[in-house]
Design a protein around this motif. Structure first.
Motif, mmCIF file in Angstrom:
data_model
loop_
_atom_site.group_PDB
_atom_site.id
_atom_site.type_symbol
_atom_site.label_atom_id
_atom_site.label_comp_id
_atom_site.label_asym_id
_atom_site.label_seq_id
_atom_site.Cartn_x
_atom_site.Cartn_y
_atom_site.Cartn_z
ATOM 1 N N PRO A 12 39.809 -28.960 6.144
ATOM 2 C CA PRO A 12 40.304 -30.058 5.291
ATOM 3 C C PRO A 12 40.781 -29.561 3.916
ATOM 4 O O PRO A 12 41.813 -30.017 3.420
ATOM 5 C CB PRO A 12 39.090 -30.985 5.149
ATOM 6 C CG PRO A 12 38.250 -30.696 6.353
ATOM 7 C CD PRO A 12 38.457 -29.234 6.634
ATOM 8 N N LEU A 13 40.064 -28.609 3.317
ATOM 9 C CA LEU A 13 40.480 -28.048 2.032
ATOM 10 C C LEU A 13 41.811 -27.320 2.189
ATOM 11 O O LEU A 13 42.709 -27.459 1.350
ATOM 12 C CB LEU A 13 39.406 -27.090 1.500
ATOM 13 C CG LEU A 13 39.777 -26.302 0.245
ATOM 14 C CD1 LEU A 13 40.027 -27.230 -0.936
ATOM 15 C CD2 LEU A 13 38.695 -25.279 -0.082
ATOM 16 N N MET A 14 41.952 -26.559 3.255
ATOM 17 C CA MET A 14 43.194 -25.826 3.486
ATOM 18 C C MET A 14 44.368 -26.778 3.702
ATOM 19 O O MET A 14 45.473 -26.520 3.203
ATOM 20 C CB MET A 14 43.040 -24.856 4.659
ATOM 21 C CG MET A 14 42.137 -23.687 4.327
ATOM 22 S SD MET A 14 41.890 -22.526 5.692
ATOM 23 C CE MET A 14 43.538 -21.920 5.966
ATOM 24 N N LEU A 15 44.136 -27.877 4.400
ATOM 25 C CA LEU A 15 45.202 -28.870 4.596
ATOM 26 C C LEU A 15 45.605 -29.513 3.275
ATOM 27 O O LEU A 15 46.793 -29.727 3.014
ATOM 28 C CB LEU A 15 44.752 -29.941 5.595
ATOM 29 C CG LEU A 15 44.686 -29.484 7.048
ATOM 30 C CD1 LEU A 15 44.052 -30.562 7.922
ATOM 31 C CD2 LEU A 15 46.083 -29.136 7.559
ATOM 32 N N LEU A 16 44.638 -29.797 2.421
ATOM 33 C CA LEU A 16 44.923 -30.363 1.105
ATOM 34 C C LEU A 16 45.737 -29.383 0.263
ATOM 35 O O LEU A 16 46.733 -29.761 -0.373
ATOM 36 C CB LEU A 16 43.617 -30.730 0.387
ATOM 37 C CG LEU A 16 43.765 -31.264 -1.030
ATOM 38 C CD1 LEU A 16 44.541 -32.576 -1.040
ATOM 39 C CD2 LEU A 16 42.404 -31.444 -1.673
ATOM 40 N N ILE A 17 45.338 -28.118 0.261
ATOM 41 C CA ILE A 17 46.078 -27.089 -0.481
ATOM 42 C C ILE A 17 47.499 -26.973 0.055
ATOM 43 O O ILE A 17 48.467 -26.914 -0.718
ATOM 44 C CB ILE A 17 45.341 -25.733 -0.419
ATOM 45 C CG1 ILE A 17 44.033 -25.797 -1.209
ATOM 46 C CG2 ILE A 17 46.236 -24.600 -0.937
ATOM 47 C CD1 ILE A 17 43.118 -24.593 -1.013
ATOM 48 N N ALA A 18 47.644 -26.964 1.371
ATOM 49 C CA ALA A 18 48.973 -26.859 1.984
ATOM 50 C C ALA A 18 49.851 -28.037 1.565
ATOM 51 O O ALA A 18 51.035 -27.861 1.253
ATOM 52 C CB ALA A 18 48.842 -26.789 3.501
ATOM 53 N N LEU A 19 49.284 -29.220 1.543
ATOM 54 C CA LEU A 19 50.028 -30.417 1.129
ATOM 55 C C LEU A 19 50.462 -30.301 -0.327
ATOM 56 O O LEU A 19 51.612 -30.590 -0.669
ATOM 57 C CB LEU A 19 49.165 -31.670 1.346
ATOM 58 C CG LEU A 19 49.816 -32.998 1.011
ATOM 59 C CD1 LEU A 19 51.029 -33.243 1.900
ATOM 60 C CD2 LEU A 19 48.813 -34.132 1.162
ATOM 61 N N LEU A 20 49.561 -29.860 -1.193
ATOM 62 C CA LEU A 20 49.899 -29.690 -2.614
ATOM 63 C C LEU A 20 51.003 -28.651 -2.812
ATOM 64 O O LEU A 20 51.910 -28.845 -3.626
ATOM 65 C CB LEU A 20 48.657 -29.293 -3.413
ATOM 66 C CG LEU A 20 47.606 -30.382 -3.610
ATOM 67 C CD1 LEU A 20 46.333 -29.793 -4.228
ATOM 68 C CD2 LEU A 20 48.157 -31.507 -4.472
ATOM 69 N N ILE A 21 50.946 -27.564 -2.065
ATOM 70 C CA ILE A 21 51.988 -26.532 -2.169
ATOM 71 C C ILE A 21 53.324 -27.103 -1.702
ATOM 72 O O ILE A 21 54.357 -26.904 -2.347
ATOM 73 C CB ILE A 21 51.612 -25.276 -1.359
ATOM 74 C CG1 ILE A 21 50.418 -24.575 -1.993
ATOM 75 C CG2 ILE A 21 52.801 -24.315 -1.258
ATOM 76 C CD1 ILE A 21 49.828 -23.465 -1.144
ATOM 77 N N ALA A 22 53.301 -27.834 -0.596
ATOM 78 C CA ALA A 22 54.534 -28.409 -0.058
ATOM 79 C C ALA A 22 55.148 -29.415 -1.034
ATOM 80 O O ALA A 22 56.375 -29.476 -1.180
ATOM 81 C CB ALA A 22 54.256 -29.076 1.285
ATOM 82 N N LEU A 23 54.310 -30.191 -1.705
ATOM 83 C CA LEU A 23 54.803 -31.218 -2.620
ATOM 84 C C LEU A 23 55.260 -30.662 -3.966
ATOM 85 O O LEU A 23 56.169 -31.217 -4.586
ATOM 86 C CB LEU A 23 53.727 -32.284 -2.853
ATOM 87 C CG LEU A 23 53.378 -33.148 -1.641
ATOM 88 C CD1 LEU A 23 52.198 -34.064 -1.962
ATOM 89 C CD2 LEU A 23 54.594 -33.969 -1.205
#
Length: 170
Positions: A12-23
């Motif tokens: 879940p933390l990795m998915l959140l980080i990935a989303l922040l990087i993408a945005l």
């Protein structure tokens, strides 16, 4: 097995980080890969979060990831794949591996074990000291010579109390 468990727990933390990087990081992949030399010089693609924008400057999210040493979380994928171990010498970019092995005595010995997320050099050297390849190899060779389950456990425990060393040699 341990890396798989950790990967599941921090997904879940990795998915959140990935989303922040993408945005916030602009166009480009969320996870970048670098070709490194692994055990016995076998090449593999080291995974890590992208921390720079299109202009090559660190993004706000990138600064956060660097400060809290979260950029390397995707390397757990490398551990699960078998490219890396949890403990061992830091991975080295493939283009430097053979050059350093011929230029420095004993450097080739670091390829007799899998590279790792955590290592003896990382817990004993500052970022500036780790930039000195000769100094880092001394610690890597000590780890290889004295390798044991107890040393691995000590490294894992100490890794959470001391600063991390830099990413793979550039």
């Amino acid at each position: 097995v341990l890396a798989s468990l950790i990967l599941v727990l921090i997904a879940p933390l990795m998915l959140l980080i990935a989303l922040l990087i993408a945005l916030t990081g602009g166009p480009g992949p969320v996870i970048e890969s670098i070709e490194c030399a692994g055990f016995q010089y076998i090449p593999f693609r080291l995974q890590r979060f992208r921390v720079t924008g299109r202009d090559g400057a660190l993004t706000g999210v990138g600064r956060f990831l660097e400060h809290f040493h979260l950029r390397s979380l995707p390397q757990l994928i490398n551990v699960v794949r078998g490219d890396m171990a949890l403990v061992g010498p830091r991975p080295v970019r493939r283009e430097f591996a053979h050059h350093l092995s011929t230029a420095m005595p004993f450097y080739a010995h670091r390829f007799s074990v899998k590279p790792g997320l955590f290592g003896w050099a990382q817990i004993h050297l500052t970022r500036q000291e780790a930039a000195d390849t000769r100094r880092e190899i001394e610690y890597d060779l000590y780890y290889i010579k004295e390798s044991s389950l107890w040393l691995d456990l000590e490294i894992l425990l100490d890794s959470f109390h001391r600063p991390k060393s830099p990413e793979p040699a550039a």
